[in-house]
Design a protein around this motif. Structure first.
Motif, PDB file in Angstrom:
ATOM      1  N   GLY A  69       0.842  -1.195   0.000  1.00  0.00           N
ATOM      2  CA  GLY A  69       0.000   0.000   0.000  1.00  0.00           C
ATOM      3  C   GLY A  69       0.873   1.239   0.000  1.00  0.00           C
ATOM      4  O   GLY A  69       1.595   1.503   0.969  1.00  0.00           O
ATOM      5  N   ALA A  70       0.850   1.977  -1.121  1.00  0.00           N
ATOM      6  CA  ALA A  70       1.712   3.161  -1.254  1.00  0.00           C
ATOM      7  C   ALA A  70       0.914   4.437  -1.055  1.00  0.00           C
ATOM      8  O   ALA A  70       1.211   5.476  -1.631  1.00  0.00           O
ATOM      9  CB  ALA A  70       2.396   3.156  -2.623  1.00  0.00           C
TER      10      ALA A  70
ATOM     11  N   ALA B 234      -0.985   7.139   1.921  1.00  0.00           N
ATOM     12  CA  ALA B 234      -0.393   8.030   2.921  1.00  0.00           C
ATOM     13  C   ALA B 234       0.395   7.251   3.973  1.00  0.00           C
ATOM     14  O   ALA B 234       1.565   7.528   4.233  1.00  0.00           O
ATOM     15  CB  ALA B 234      -1.505   8.847   3.578  1.00  0.00           C
TER      16      ALA B 234
ATOM     17  N   TRP C  36      -2.896  -1.455  -7.695  1.00  0.00           N
ATOM     18  CA  TRP C  36      -3.331  -0.954  -9.002  1.00  0.00           C
ATOM     19  C   TRP C  36      -3.996   0.424  -8.895  1.00  0.00           C
ATOM     20  O   TRP C  36      -4.198   1.085  -9.908  1.00  0.00           O
ATOM     21  CB  TRP C  36      -4.292  -1.967  -9.650  1.00  0.00           C
ATOM     22  N   LEU C  37      -4.292   0.849  -7.685  1.00  0.00           N
ATOM     23  CA  LEU C  37      -4.878   2.189  -7.491  1.00  0.00           C
ATOM     24  C   LEU C  37      -3.806   3.240  -7.211  1.00  0.00           C
ATOM     25  O   LEU C  37      -4.116   4.429  -7.083  1.00  0.00           O
ATOM     26  CB  LEU C  37      -5.863   2.163  -6.312  1.00  0.00           C
TER      27      LEU C  37
ATOM     28  N   ALA D 113      -6.247   0.405   2.791  1.00  0.00           N
ATOM     29  CA  ALA D 113      -7.541   0.792   3.363  1.00  0.00           C
ATOM     30  C   ALA D 113      -8.323  -0.491   3.687  1.00  0.00           C
ATOM     31  O   ALA D 113      -8.269  -1.469   2.916  1.00  0.00           O
ATOM     32  CB  ALA D 113      -8.305   1.661   2.381  1.00  0.00           C
ATOM     33  N   SER D 114      -9.034  -0.491   4.815  1.00  0.00           N
ATOM     34  CA  SER D 114      -9.605  -1.746   5.325  1.00  0.00           C
ATOM     35  C   SER D 114     -10.440  -2.479   4.283  1.00  0.00           C
ATOM     36  O   SER D 114     -10.413  -3.704   4.198  1.00  0.00           O
ATOM     37  CB  SER D 114     -10.438  -1.464   6.578  1.00  0.00           C
TER      38      SER D 114
ATOM     39  N   GLY E 196      -9.946  -2.910   1.258  1.00  0.00           N
ATOM     40  CA  GLY E 196      -9.121  -3.677   0.313  1.00  0.00           C
ATOM     41  C   GLY E 196      -8.283  -4.764   0.961  1.00  0.00           C
ATOM     42  O   GLY E 196      -7.589  -5.523   0.269  1.00  0.00           O
TER      43      GLY E 196
ATOM     44  N   THR F 223      -1.254  -1.709   9.758  1.00  0.00           N
ATOM     45  CA  THR F 223      -1.664  -0.331  10.077  1.00  0.00           C
ATOM     46  C   THR F 223      -3.119  -0.098   9.681  1.00  0.00           C
ATOM     47  O   THR F 223      -3.704   0.905  10.058  1.00  0.00           O
ATOM     48  CB  THR F 223      -0.808   0.741   9.352  1.00  0.00           C
TER      49      THR F 223
ATOM     50  N   VAL G  69      -0.785   8.844  15.027  1.00  0.00           N
ATOM     51  CA  VAL G  69       0.220   8.918  13.958  1.00  0.00           C
ATOM     52  C   VAL G  69      -0.418   9.493  12.699  1.00  0.00           C
ATOM     53  O   VAL G  69      -1.075   8.772  11.937  1.00  0.00           O
ATOM     54  CB  VAL G  69       0.809   7.518  13.666  1.00  0.00           C
TER      55      VAL G  69
ATOM     56  N   ALA H 149      -0.009  10.570   9.066  1.00  0.00           N
ATOM     57  CA  ALA H 149       0.968  10.084   8.090  1.00  0.00           C
ATOM     58  C   ALA H 149       1.980  11.171   7.707  1.00  0.00           C
ATOM     59  O   ALA H 149       3.181  10.919   7.655  1.00  0.00           O
ATOM     60  CB  ALA H 149       0.236   9.574   6.858  1.00  0.00           C
TER      61      ALA H 149
ATOM     62  N   THR I 103     -10.771   8.869   1.743  1.00  0.00           N
ATOM     63  CA  THR I 103     -11.532   7.731   2.257  1.00  0.00           C
ATOM     64  C   THR I 103     -11.978   8.031   3.690  1.00  0.00           C
ATOM     65  O   THR I 103     -11.147   8.377   4.532  1.00  0.00           O
ATOM     66  CB  THR I 103     -10.631   6.476   2.295  1.00  0.00           C
TER      67      THR I 103
ATOM     68  N   GLU J  64     -13.072   6.194   6.560  1.00  0.00           N
ATOM     69  CA  GLU J  64     -13.221   4.816   7.039  1.00  0.00           C
ATOM     70  C   GLU J  64     -14.239   4.680   8.162  1.00  0.00           C
ATOM     71  O   GLU J  64     -14.772   3.602   8.391  1.00  0.00           O
ATOM     72  CB  GLU J  64     -11.871   4.280   7.504  1.00  0.00           C
TER      73      GLU J  64
HETATM   74  N1  LIG Z   1      -3.215   8.396   7.145  1.00  0.00           N
HETATM   75  C1  LIG Z   1      -2.921   8.197   8.416  1.00  0.00           C
HETATM   76  O1  LIG Z   1      -2.505   9.118   9.116  1.00  0.00           O
HETATM   77  C2  LIG Z   1      -3.070   6.822   9.024  1.00  0.00           C
HETATM   78  C3  LIG Z   1      -2.497   6.619  10.259  1.00  0.00           C
HETATM   79  C4  LIG Z   1      -2.567   5.363  10.829  1.00  0.00           C
HETATM   80  C5  LIG Z   1      -3.241   4.356  10.167  1.00  0.00           C
HETATM   81  N2  LIG Z   1      -3.829   4.577   8.976  1.00  0.00           N
HETATM   82  C6  LIG Z   1      -4.542   3.459   8.345  1.00  0.00           C
HETATM   83  O2  LIG Z   1      -3.755   2.916   7.292  1.00  0.00           O
HETATM   84  C7  LIG Z   1      -4.629   2.425   6.268  1.00  0.00           C
HETATM   85  C8  LIG Z   1      -4.259   3.114   4.974  1.00  0.00           C
HETATM   86  O3  LIG Z   1      -4.552   4.481   5.127  1.00  0.00           O
HETATM   87  P1  LIG Z   1      -3.919   5.612   4.249  1.00  0.00           P
HETATM   88  O4  LIG Z   1      -4.014   6.852   5.015  1.00  0.00           O
HETATM   89  O5  LIG Z   1      -2.611   5.178   3.737  1.00  0.00           O
HETATM   90  O6  LIG Z   1      -4.978   5.667   3.047  1.00  0.00           O
HETATM   91  P2  LIG Z   1      -4.744   6.020   1.527  1.00  0.00           P
HETATM   92  O7  LIG Z   1      -6.096   6.237   0.965  1.00  0.00           O
HETATM   93  O8  LIG Z   1      -3.715   7.081   1.341  1.00  0.00           O
HETATM   94  O9  LIG Z   1      -4.145   4.653   0.917  1.00  0.00           O
HETATM   95  C9  LIG Z   1      -4.953   3.511   0.899  1.00  0.00           C
HETATM   96  C10 LIG Z   1      -4.197   2.316   0.358  1.00  0.00           C
HETATM   97  O10 LIG Z   1      -5.142   1.243   0.248  1.00  0.00           O
HETATM   98  C11 LIG Z   1      -5.257   0.843  -1.125  1.00  0.00           C
HETATM   99  N3  LIG Z   1      -6.658   0.546  -1.419  1.00  0.00           N
HETATM  100  C12 LIG Z   1      -7.727   1.364  -1.253  1.00  0.00           C
HETATM  101  N4  LIG Z   1      -8.861   0.726  -1.651  1.00  0.00           N
HETATM  102  C13 LIG Z   1      -8.484  -0.502  -2.077  1.00  0.00           C
HETATM  103  C14 LIG Z   1      -9.182  -1.603  -2.609  1.00  0.00           C
HETATM  104  N5  LIG Z   1     -10.510  -1.585  -2.758  1.00  0.00           N
HETATM  105  N6  LIG Z   1      -8.472  -2.711  -2.950  1.00  0.00           N
HETATM  106  C15 LIG Z   1      -7.121  -2.750  -2.772  1.00  0.00           C
HETATM  107  N7  LIG Z   1      -6.400  -1.717  -2.264  1.00  0.00           N
HETATM  108  C16 LIG Z   1      -7.082  -0.614  -1.923  1.00  0.00           C
HETATM  109  C17 LIG Z   1      -4.761   2.034  -1.938  1.00  0.00           C
HETATM  110  O11 LIG Z   1      -4.312   1.594  -3.194  1.00  0.00           O
HETATM  111  C18 LIG Z   1      -3.631   2.559  -1.045  1.00  0.00           C
HETATM  112  O12 LIG Z   1      -2.474   1.775  -1.213  1.00  0.00           O
HETATM  113  C19 LIG Z   1      -6.052   2.776   6.705  1.00  0.00           C
HETATM  114  O13 LIG Z   1      -6.688   1.640   7.244  1.00  0.00           O
HETATM  115  C20 LIG Z   1      -5.850   3.860   7.745  1.00  0.00           C
HETATM  116  O14 LIG Z   1      -6.859   3.917   8.717  1.00  0.00           O
HETATM  117  C21 LIG Z   1      -3.732   5.787   8.375  1.00  0.00           C
END
Ligand SMILES: NC(=O)c1ccc[n+]([C@@H]2O[C@H](COP(=O)([O-])OP(=O)(O)OC[C@H]3O[C@@H](n4cnc5c(N)ncnc54)[C@H](O)[C@@H]3O)[C@@H](O)[C@H]2O)c1
Length: 348
Positions: free
Chosen positions: A8-9, A11, A33-34, A82-83, A85, A106, A146, A148, A293, A295
């Motif tokens: 997952g690339a 945030a 792929w997203l 993201a949960s 996925g 995470t 945290v 990001a 997103t 969540e």
């Molecule tokens: N942003 C923050 O500060 C933070 C902090 C701690 C934990 N988190 C958690 O980490 C996770 C990722 O959050 P984020 O902030 O990186 O979100 P983001 O939206 O920036 O990235 C989401 C990632 O999930 C993938 N994804 C989304 N929908 C998908 C699907 N249907 N199928 C496959 N892959 C999919 C995306 O390609 C991407 O890699 C979340 O569960 C979030 O709660 C985020």
């Protein structure tokens, strides 16, 4: 040098690269792929589009078709998806994850099983793997305050690693710690995993108070603080009912993460829109258009079901949870009047 592959690339996946690079790990970042546009920007030398911070130096990037390559020989695999996925990516990466020493998580959320029973994410992941005849390595649930972008930018950050095997949490807390990224170790996987998605739900209610201030010009700090206290109480009660340590809700994953999410997270921003008077669906559509997103929206309905199924004695007590579920469903005309009975203590 230990190898860590982050799935997952977005945030969080890109942000976590900073401390693990600083701690001396070989870091690989796999984009789904997203995520092609995110990796394109990073490869073009721009800051990561989600964090606005340059990716830590030395991280190797992998595109969605290069999953096997990214996982080859990884000591630790991180699920930063993201949960929604998570089940799909888990299935794709299962063989590589099974060979790792641990999986860090995470992602935040609940996951229904085939019979509609709501599971915490680590249990759901173990069940998905078991159905394929695979045993997952120990899961390290990561939570806490945290953001990001701050983590990516080496701002001081404290987090918690929760693993049923305490020595595993302690090992990685030592090995991934940096001067700017402090890690507490805990054996309370359940407590960490309850707080993580629940704080997203409650952050929507905190946002409503800020939205009321925007709408009326009058601060609603008292309402926001009372909402905060109520949210912590409900997280603690639910956690204890499901076997968590009481103190977890009052530490980094509960109070800490709720504070930071209520200051600036996407769930709070969505709540602000509701407090300002936007319709629930309209506000969500706009957030989706902005690639934000929320969540807490899918989590709230699943959390209500989790309480009904696994802690029915708390159904009445979890009144803020119920109020947020109704808000998100669009069943509410006046968000302030709706929140008051859920938040303010009842007449004695
Ligand atoms: N942003 C923050 O500060 C933070 C902090 C701690 C934990 N988190 C958690 O980490 C996770 C990722 O959050 P984020 O902030 O990186 O979100 P983001 O939206 O920036 O990235 C989401 C990632 O999930 C993938 N994804 C989304 N929908 C998908 C699907 N249907 N199928 C496959 N892959 C999919 C995306 O390609 C991407 O890699 C979340 O569960 C979030 O709660 C985020």
């Amino acid at each position: 040098m230990s190898v860590i592959t982050i799935l997952g690339a977005g945030a969080m996946g890109s942000a976590l690269c900073t401390p693990v690079v600083d701690a001396g790990w070989e870091v690989r970042l796999w984009g789904t792929w997203l995520d092609d546009h995110l990796l394109d920007a990073v490869e073009a030398g721009q800051p990561h589009p989600r964090t606005k911070v340059p990716l830590a130096e030395g991280v190797k990037l992998y595109r969605s078709a290069q999953l096997d390559e990214a996982l080859e020989g990884a000591d630790v695999v991180v699920m930063a998806i993201a949960s929604v996925g998570v089940p799909g990516v888990l299935e794709l990466a299962l063989d590589g994850i099974a060979k790792a020493d641990a999986m860090w998580l995470t992602s935040k959320g609940f996951c229904p099983d085939e019979d509609g029973r709501i599971q915490l994410l680590p249990d759901a992941m173990r069940a998905i793997a078991a159905a394929k005849g695979v045993e997952l390595p120990p899961i390290v649930a990561i939570a806490g305050p945290v953001k990001a972008n701050e983590c990516a930018g080496r701002e001081p950050t404290a987090t918690i690693f929760g693993c049923k095997e305490l020595e595993v949490a302690q090992k990685y807390a030592r090995e991934a710690r940096t001067d700017r990224y402090a890690i507490e170790a805990s054996d309370d996987e359940v407590g960490v995993e309850i707080c993580a998605p629940m704080k997203n739900v409650y952050a929507i209610a905190l946002g409503v108070a800020d939205g009321l201030e925007e709408k009326t010009g009058v601060p609603h700090h008292n309402l926001k603080a009372a909402t905060f206290a109520r949210a912590v109480r409900e997280m603690s009660l639910l956690g204890q009912a499901l076997g968590a340590r009481p103190e977890t809700a009052f530490g980094l994953p509960g109070v800490g993460d709720l504070e930071v999410t209520g200051l600036s997270g996407r769930n709070k921003v969505y709540g602000v829109r509701l407090g300002r008077g936007e319709q629930a669906q309209e506000a969500l559509d706009e957030m989706t258009r902005l690639e934000q997103t929320v969540e807490g929206v899918p989590a709230v309905g699943l959390a209500v079901q989790l309480v009904e199924q696994s802690a029915p004695e708390l159904v009445e007590e979890m009144r803020l949870l119920k109020a947020v579920a109704q808000l998100v469903a669009g069943d509410v005309e006046d968000p302030q009047e709706h929140l008051i009975p859920a938040v303010l203590p009842a007449r004695p």
